[in-house]
Structures are given as structure tokens and as C-alpha cells.
Design a protein around this motif. Structure first.
Motif, PDB file in Angstrom:
ATOM      1  N   ILE A   1       0.832  -1.198   0.000  1.00  0.00           N
ATOM      2  CA  ILE A   1       0.000   0.000   0.000  1.00  0.00           C
ATOM      3  C   ILE A   1       0.868   1.250   0.000  1.00  0.00           C
ATOM      4  O   ILE A   1       0.630   2.210  -0.739  1.00  0.00           O
ATOM      5  CB  ILE A   1      -0.913  -0.008   1.256  1.00  0.00           C
ATOM      6  CG1 ILE A   1      -1.971  -1.089   1.106  1.00  0.00           C
ATOM      7  CG2 ILE A   1      -1.565   1.332   1.484  1.00  0.00           C
ATOM      8  CD1 ILE A   1      -2.885  -0.861  -0.059  1.00  0.00           C
TER       9      ILE A   1
ATOM     10  N   ASP B   1       2.319   1.594  -3.490  1.00  0.00           N
ATOM     11  CA  ASP B   1       1.337   2.105  -4.445  1.00  0.00           C
ATOM     12  C   ASP B   1       1.068   3.586  -4.208  1.00  0.00           C
ATOM     13  O   ASP B   1       0.911   4.366  -5.140  1.00  0.00           O
ATOM     14  CB  ASP B   1       0.021   1.329  -4.326  1.00  0.00           C
ATOM     15  CG  ASP B   1       0.120  -0.042  -4.959  1.00  0.00           C
ATOM     16  OD1 ASP B   1       1.026  -0.241  -5.785  1.00  0.00           O
ATOM     17  OD2 ASP B   1      -0.692  -0.916  -4.612  1.00  0.00           O
TER      18      ASP B   1
ATOM     19  N   LYS C   1      -8.309   4.557   0.931  1.00  0.00           N
ATOM     20  CA  LYS C   1      -9.207   3.716   0.140  1.00  0.00           C
ATOM     21  C   LYS C   1      -9.038   2.252   0.501  1.00  0.00           C
ATOM     22  O   LYS C   1      -9.956   1.459   0.358  1.00  0.00           O
ATOM     23  CB  LYS C   1      -8.955   3.937  -1.344  1.00  0.00           C
ATOM     24  CG  LYS C   1      -9.602   5.213  -1.829  1.00  0.00           C
ATOM     25  CD  LYS C   1      -9.286   5.487  -3.272  1.00  0.00           C
ATOM     26  CE  LYS C   1     -10.006   6.745  -3.735  1.00  0.00           C
ATOM     27  NZ  LYS C   1      -9.398   7.311  -4.942  1.00  0.00           N
ATOM     28  N   TYR C   2      -7.835   1.899   0.970  1.00  0.00           N
ATOM     29  CA  TYR C   2      -7.604   0.501   1.329  1.00  0.00           C
ATOM     30  C   TYR C   2      -8.230   0.181   2.685  1.00  0.00           C
ATOM     31  O   TYR C   2      -8.947  -0.794   2.843  1.00  0.00           O
ATOM     32  CB  TYR C   2      -6.102   0.222   1.379  1.00  0.00           C
ATOM     33  CG  TYR C   2      -5.769  -1.211   1.718  1.00  0.00           C
ATOM     34  CD1 TYR C   2      -5.750  -2.188   0.739  1.00  0.00           C
ATOM     35  CD2 TYR C   2      -5.483  -1.581   3.028  1.00  0.00           C
ATOM     36  CE1 TYR C   2      -5.451  -3.496   1.039  1.00  0.00           C
ATOM     37  CE2 TYR C   2      -5.183  -2.893   3.338  1.00  0.00           C
ATOM     38  CZ  TYR C   2      -5.171  -3.848   2.351  1.00  0.00           C
ATOM     39  OH  TYR C   2      -4.878  -5.143   2.649  1.00  0.00           O
TER      40      TYR C   2
ATOM     41  N   PHE D   1      -8.065  -0.594  -4.010  1.00  0.00           N
ATOM     42  CA  PHE D   1      -9.206  -1.503  -3.947  1.00  0.00           C
ATOM     43  C   PHE D   1      -8.781  -2.909  -4.361  1.00  0.00           C
ATOM     44  O   PHE D   1      -9.141  -3.892  -3.735  1.00  0.00           O
ATOM     45  CB  PHE D   1     -10.328  -1.000  -4.841  1.00  0.00           C
ATOM     46  CG  PHE D   1     -10.862   0.340  -4.405  1.00  0.00           C
ATOM     47  CD1 PHE D   1     -11.628   0.453  -3.259  1.00  0.00           C
ATOM     48  CD2 PHE D   1     -10.581   1.482  -5.133  1.00  0.00           C
ATOM     49  CE1 PHE D   1     -12.108   1.685  -2.852  1.00  0.00           C
ATOM     50  CE2 PHE D   1     -11.054   2.708  -4.726  1.00  0.00           C
ATOM     51  CZ  PHE D   1     -11.813   2.819  -3.585  1.00  0.00           C
TER      52      PHE D   1
ATOM     53  N   GLN E   1      -5.776  -4.148  -4.280  1.00  0.00           N
ATOM     54  CA  GLN E   1      -4.875  -4.709  -3.284  1.00  0.00           C
ATOM     55  C   GLN E   1      -5.675  -5.306  -2.134  1.00  0.00           C
ATOM     56  O   GLN E   1      -5.368  -6.368  -1.608  1.00  0.00           O
ATOM     57  CB  GLN E   1      -3.913  -3.629  -2.773  1.00  0.00           C
ATOM     58  CG  GLN E   1      -2.847  -4.155  -1.843  1.00  0.00           C
ATOM     59  CD  GLN E   1      -1.978  -5.238  -2.497  1.00  0.00           C
ATOM     60  OE1 GLN E   1      -1.704  -5.188  -3.689  1.00  0.00           O
ATOM     61  NE2 GLN E   1      -1.584  -6.236  -1.720  1.00  0.00           N
ATOM     62  N   LYS E   2      -6.721  -4.587  -1.751  1.00  0.00           N
ATOM     63  CA  LYS E   2      -7.593  -5.073  -0.678  1.00  0.00           C
ATOM     64  C   LYS E   2      -8.182  -6.435  -1.061  1.00  0.00           C
ATOM     65  O   LYS E   2      -8.181  -7.374  -0.261  1.00  0.00           O
ATOM     66  CB  LYS E   2      -8.718  -4.062  -0.455  1.00  0.00           C
ATOM     67  CG  LYS E   2      -9.708  -4.484   0.583  1.00  0.00           C
ATOM     68  CD  LYS E   2      -9.916  -3.390   1.602  1.00  0.00           C
ATOM     69  CE  LYS E   2     -10.458  -3.938   2.872  1.00  0.00           C
ATOM     70  NZ  LYS E   2     -10.117  -3.117   4.015  1.00  0.00           N
TER      71      LYS E   2
ATOM     72  N   ASP F   1      -5.647  -9.153  -0.801  1.00  0.00           N
ATOM     73  CA  ASP F   1      -5.344  -9.579   0.565  1.00  0.00           C
ATOM     74  C   ASP F   1      -6.484 -10.399   1.166  1.00  0.00           C
ATOM     75  O   ASP F   1      -6.271 -11.221   2.047  1.00  0.00           O
ATOM     76  CB  ASP F   1      -5.039  -8.366   1.438  1.00  0.00           C
ATOM     77  CG  ASP F   1      -3.752  -7.686   1.008  1.00  0.00           C
ATOM     78  OD1 ASP F   1      -3.004  -8.310   0.237  1.00  0.00           O
ATOM     79  OD2 ASP F   1      -3.500  -6.534   1.413  1.00  0.00           O
TER      80      ASP F   1
END
Lengths: 290, 390
Positions: free
Chosen positions: A4, A7, A257-258, B208, B210-211, B214
Motif C-alpha cells: 500500500i 502504491d 481507500k484501502y 481496492f 490490493q484489498k 489480501d
């Protein structure tokens, strides 16, 4: 988690290079150029059209995406922008936003309004992963490439502005045009070069961003907010300010956003408001020091 | 006035009179087609208009003694503009039918006008379920998102997909897709650990995706407008999510035929559900695709074109059924229950809901002769809009 962060840094770097030209014109030349995104879009479209219609390799497109908007910027500076340097800021805002709308309509007319897609070369598409578990660092090669290009540019630019003759001339011309002119500096040429360079940087940003951010005729309007936030938060007197601001915003946006997808889109604005309440002149600025 | 001028004036008057006479004999049947021809949704407008014109070219411009006239207006997908144009078309042009509607807000903005003026409104693109409920004069020829999402939710559990994260654009159609996919998928015993909504103008999908990576679901369900779809797909591949064992399933908007070829190999293997694919293997569709490409410089028709093409057929059928004299309510009634074989397969306009009932196909992107196509491999027959069953 490291992914994260990675990015976020890549996204921030992209925002930085897109906004850098604006920081230069707005901060150094004291001109509110809202049409900045249009130059970025020009760079993006140069790349897309060359790649789609002429099969020019991606890496060859990048310098062209710098040169074309730079030339465009030079021509427009000489013809349209220069007479507006001494006009009130409101005139500049109205003029440049008008220019933006014209650019949007022109691209829509000539190229069409669909999202433009490019195909990156194979070596930029992969991904490398290091570590495992919560500390996995996954790096997309293209994002790595963006970070490398932007870092190199930042260092070069910092060097030009602070160490070279041109840099000192520019700073002199900005601080006091009349004295600078009296000292034999050709202020017009300095400004012309600076503006062209800023536009070229925007074009390069647009070219690099086409893959990640998408490219359609509304690009200048869609990202105008982001450029302005970067410049407002970073301050306009140096390039380190916008750099840190862009990184901070990029990371905050991606992380927001994550971790809290529901609120994600608002994190950037919240952060901007908080920072501007704390330091109205931006993170780094002459105004805040004085 | 000299002689020459007098002659001229007489000639003009005669011309006007004869024109008026022709008007009285059979006034043209006017179709007001409001579409986004410029702006972000311009491809929708282009596809629908091209298809409507193709229908007219293939079937003649005279039906039951009336000449059909198409009046195309560009609303740039701004709902207030759509409303204004609709008003002008109703009041000034006295159109018999309104049609088009690129996006949901446009259709909803025009709905009250259709009701007040009793003008049938044929929705050819907008796909939020609730649209046909906004006015008794609305008939839809496109599709609804619940219709295509539910089909996918039925297919997935049978094919080893038990755990799905959804990712949709945060607006009407996206929320429809999310809601109906999730409900049906959970009903079928699947699990949805997380539902992500991304802003409509989202610059970067990285966080998004990446989420999702995971969370490691069996598949990611996506609905985003077609332009953004390509970005999602590319980043999905770039992030190596397919290699991590996550499948990408989506509604057909994501692999839009209009753009599919530009998306590159990242799209290959993506499973989608939709009501139309340019690769639909039927003789009628082959004919349609060929004629469309011939008339439009090689442009491939997409599902929007299908909505426009069948929408024009609905209008033609209604004129025929009412003997060319039908207006307002009579036309809508004639469209209700209309059943025909479209290039997309058999189609029925449900008489109660005025919405379209059609087959939904499951497709997989495949490369054939250097081009990418949505190749159908399964079908769920006669799907009604599930949004109206409650």
C-alpha cells in the motif's frame, strides 16, 4: 501494508510530476494557469495516438510527449499568456479555464470521447514480490518505473533551480522583474523557457499517467482538483513542498481507500483542509517563514 | 408589385399549399431520439444512433403508410439538458415517441414529462431496474443490471466459486448490480466478505484491488462503466491476481465489445454475463453485425447498439399494430407483450412491467483471428428483471 505504501508513493509521484509545472507557473511566475491539465492531456494523447496509430514504442513516446506540450506551451505563452501576466488573477483564472474547456471540446471532436487505452511493453507489466505475510512488498514494474522517472526528474530539477545559472536567473526574474531586466537578464526568455518546461513536464506526466489514471477528454477537469490540492498544500515557493505534499496525498489517498473504503474518496480533502487550517500558506512557503 | 414578384409569390403559395396537403394526408411519425452524442457517454450515443439508422435503412422509412422521421438530439448526458430537449421535442416538434436515454438520471428526468404528455418513452440504454416504474409510458429495449448480475450469481457457485468480493462504481446501476448479485449469491450459499464501492471518477484502482488480493476470495465481481472496466482489468492482471487464484467475473459492460480489442490480453479469460455479444452465434446476429460494420466504417456493435436496434423495432411494431393511427397510450399498449427474435435471441416485452425479458448469456473472452470476442458458453433462458419481482 508495504504494498500500500509503495502504491501510494507511485501515485503520489505521478501527482507530483503532473502538478509540478503548475507549481512552477503559479508559484514562481505568479500566474494562475488552470489550463495546466490540458497540457498534461496533450502529452497523454500524443503518446496514445503515436502508440495506437503509428506503433511507436512506449519509451520513444515519452520524450515526444514532453516536447510537443512544451512547444505548445511556448507558443501559447508567447501569444496568449504573456499579455495576461499583469492582469488580475481573476482574469487569468477565467482565461485559463476557458482554454481548458476549449481543449476538452477539441479533443472530444478530433479524437472522440472514449477512454484511450495503451499497451505497455511486456517488461513493464510484471510484478515483483519481496517478503511475506503482513510485510509483503509487491511492486508493479510500471509503478516502479514511474517512481524512478519522477525521482530522477526531481533531482535534476532541484539541481537546475538551485545550482545553475538559469536557476538563479529565474529566481531573480521572479523576485523582481525590473531589477532583473536591468541586470541584463532577458526576463521574457526566462519566463518563456520556464513555462514551456512546465508544460512539457505536465505532458510527460500525462503520458506516464495514461495507463494508471485513464485518459479521456475530461482529463484536465477531472484532475484539476488534484493539481490544485498538491500545489495548495505544498506551497508554491519550492519544489520540495509540492513533492512532499504529493507523496503525502498519494499515500493518504491509497491507504484511505484501502483501510476505510467507504470514506476513501474524502480522505484527501479532509487532509487538505486540516493542513490548510494549520498552515494556510502550505507546508513549505516563504509566507509561512516570514 | 410587378409581374415577376407576383408570379413568385403565387408559386410560393402553391408550394406551401401542396406541402400542407401532403401533411394532412399522412403526417410523419416523429421519433425524438435523445442521446449523449458528445461527452463521456458519447460511445453510447454513437452506437444507439447508428443501430437505429440501420434498422430504418433495412426496413424502410415508411410503416403503415406513415413516414418515420428520426430527430436526434444530443444531451451530453446531463439530465437537465435531457429534460429540456424532451420538452422541446414534445411541445415544438410534437413527437409521437421519445427514445434513447443514455444514462439512468436522464431517463428519470424525462419520465414525468412522458407521463404528463402521454408520450411513449422507449429506453434504449439506461439500465437501472427502477426506471420503468417511473412512468407507465416507459418501455425498455436494453436490459437491467439485476437481470445480468443475478445470472452470474447463479452460475458462479456451480463452478467452484463460493467466496466473492464485489467491486462496483458508486452510482445507481452499480448499487443495483451489487445488491442483486449479493442477494442471489448468498441465497445460493455463497459468501460475500466485502463489498467495495469506488467513486465514479476514481483515478486509481490500486488500493481496492490490493484489498481484494489480501482478502483472497475465489473471485472478484466487478461492475464499472465500460471505459473504467479496461483499467480494472489491466491492473487486475498487473497485480498478479489471476496467478494468486482469484478469478475476475463481471457484467458485460466491463468487456464492452466497443472497446474489447483495445484492452489487450489482460482481458482474455474474463467471465462475464450479459444479454448481447457481437459474437452471438446466430444467423440473425451475423447479418446484423455485418450490416452494422459495413454502415459504420468497421465499428463493432455493442449491447448499446442492440438496445437501439430493437428499440426501433418496438416502435415499428407498435405503428403497424395500431394501423399507423396510434398515439400515446395505444402505442404503449401495442408494445406491451411484443415478442420477437432479435439478433441477441428471443425477446419479450413483459406486459406488466414494460421491461424486457431475454436470455442472459455467460461468456468468456477469447482470442480468435487476432481479435478479442466475448464467446458465449452458457445461457440462462428468459430472464425477467428480478428488480420487479418483489
Amino acid at each position: 501494508m508495504l504494498t500500500i505504501l509503495f502504491d501510494g508513493i507511485a501515485y503520489g509521484m505521478l501527482l507530483f510530476i503532473l502538478a509540478l509545472g503548475l507549481a512552477v507557473t503559479m508559484g514562481l511566475m505568479n500566474f494562475i494557469n488552470l489550463a495546466h491539465g490540458a497540457f498534461a492531456m496533450a502529452g497523454g494523447y500524443v503518446t496514445v495516438l503515436l502508440m495506437q496509430r503509428a506503433d511507436v514504442p512506449f519509451l520513444v513516446c515519452l520524450p515526444i510527449a514532453f516536447v510537443v506540450p512544451a512547444l505548445l506551451g511556448a507558443v501559447l505563452e508567447r501569444t496568449l499568456y504573456r499579455p495576461l501576466y499583469h492582469k488580475p488573477h481573476l482574469d487569468q483564472v477565467l482565461f485559463s479555464i476557458g482554454l481548458t474547456f476549449m481543449a476538452v471540446a477539441a479533443v472530444d471532436f478530433f479524437v472522440g470521447s472514449t477512454q484511450q487505452l495503451i499497451q505497455l511493453p511486456q517488461w513493464l507489466r510484471g510484478r515483483t514480490e519481496i517478503g511475506s505475510g503482513a510485510w509483503t512488498l509487491g511492486m508493479g514494474h510500471y509503478r516502479l518505473f514511474i517512481i524512478a522517472v519522477c525521482a530522477a526528474l526531481t533531482i535534476a530539477l532541484q539541481y537546475v533551480l538551485s545550482r545553475t545559472r538559469f536557476g538563479s536567473r529565474l529566481r531573480a526574474a521572479v523576485d523582481d522583474q525590473r531589477v532583473a531586466a536591468g541586470m541584463g537578464i532577458n526576463v521574457n526568455v526566462v519566463f518563456l523557457t520556464t513555462f514551456a518546461f512546465g508544460s512539457g513536464l505536465a505532458g510527460l506526466g500525462g503520458a506516464l499517467g495514461a495507463e494508471v489514471l485513464g485518459l479521456d477528454p475530461t482529463f484536465p477537469l477531472k484532475f484539476m482538483i488534484y493539481f490544485l490540492i498538491v500545489v495548495a498544500v505544498g506551497g508554491t515557493s519550492s519544489i520540495t513542498g509540492p513533492l512532499l505534499a504529493a507523496l503525502l496525498l498519494g499515500i493518504a489517498d491509497v491507504a484511505g481507500k484501502y483501510y476505510i473504503p467507504k470514506l476513501g474518496a474524502f480522505i484527501v480533502y479532509t487532509l487538505m483542509i486540516a493542513i490548510l487550517i494549520w498552515r494556510p500558506q502550505g507546508l513549505f512557503s516563504r509566507g509561512a517563514k516570514a | 408589385m410587378n409581374k415577376r414578384n407576383l408570379l413568385r409569390a403565387t408559386a410560393c403559395a402553391a408550394l406551401l399549399a401542396s406541402g400542407g396537403l401532403a401533411f394532412a394526408q399522412g403526417a410523419p411519425f416523429k421519433v425524438g431520439l435523445i442521446l449523449p452524442m458528445t461527452g463521456q457517454q458519447a460511445t453510447t450515443g454513437r452506437q444507439v444512433e447508428a443501430a437505429a439508422r440501420l434498422w430504418i435503412a433495412q426496413n424502410g422509412d415508411t410503416v403503415a403508410g406513415r413516414k418515420v422521421e428520426l430527430i436526434v438530439k444530443d444531451d451530453t448526458s446531463l439530465p437537465d439538458m435531457t429534460r429540456r430537449l424532451a420538452q422541446e421535442l414534445i411541445v415544438n416538434d410534437k413527437v409521437d415517441v421519445l427514445a434513447g436515454m443514455g444514462i439512468t438520471p436522464s431517463a428519470l428526468a424525462v419520465a414525468p414529462l412522458a407521463t404528463q404528455s402521454k408520450t411513449p418513452l422507449v429506453v434504449m440504454a439506461a439500465a437501472t431496474s427502477s426506471i420503468t416504474q417511473a412512468s407507465p409510458f416507459i418501455v425498455r429495449s436494453s436490459f437491467t443490471l439485476p437481470q445480468v448480475s443475478v445470472a452470474l450469481a447463479d452460475w458462479a457457485p456451480k463452478n467452484g466459486i463460493k467466496n466473492v468480493v464485489t467491486l462496483v462504481s458508486d452510482y445507481g446501476p452499480g448499487i443495483d448490480a451489487e445488491k442483486f448479485f449479493k442477494e442471489r449469491f448468498q441465497f445460493n450459499g455463497g459468501k460475500v466478505p466485502e463489498s467495495l464501492r469506488v467513486p465514479l471518477r476514481n483515478p486509481d484502482f490500486a488500493p481496492f484491488l490490493q484489498k481484494v488480493r489480501d482478502l483472497k476470495p475465489d473471485a472478484l465481481f466487478v461492475f464499472v462503466p465500460s471505459g473504467a472496466g479496461a483499467a480494472v482489468m489491466k491492473q487486475f492482471a498487473e497485480r498478479g491476481m489471476d496467478k494468486a487464484g482469484i478469478r475476475l467475473i463481471a457484467t458485460g459492460d466491463v468487456t464492452d465489445d466497443d472497446q474489447l480489442n483495445d484492452m489487450g490480453d489482460a482481458a482474455v479469460g474474463v467471465v462475464t454475463s450479459h444479454h448481447y455479444s457481437a459474437a452471438h452465434p446466430s444467423a440473425a446476429n451475423k447479418k446484423f453485425v455485418e450490416a452494422f460494420q459495413k454502415a459504420n466504417n468497421g465499428l463493432r456493435p455493442n449491447f448499446m447498439a442492440m438496445g437501439g436496434y430493437d428499440g426501433m423495432r418496438l416502435i415499428y411494431d407498435a405503428i403497424k399494430k395500431t394501423g399507423g393511427k396510434g398515439k400515446g397510450e395505444a402505442l404503449v399498449n401495442a408494445m406491451k407483450g411484443d415478442m420477437f427474435e432479435s439478433p441477441r435471441g428471443p425477446v419479450l416485452i413483459d406486459a406488466q412491467t414494460r421491461d424486457i425479458t431475454q436470455n442472459v448469456y455467460l461468456r468468456k473472452v477469447e482470442k480468435k483471428d487476432g481479435q478479442l470476442w466475448n464467446v458465449e458458453f452458457d445461457v440462462i433462458k428468459d430472464v425477467k428483471d428480478p428488480g420487479k419481482t418483489k
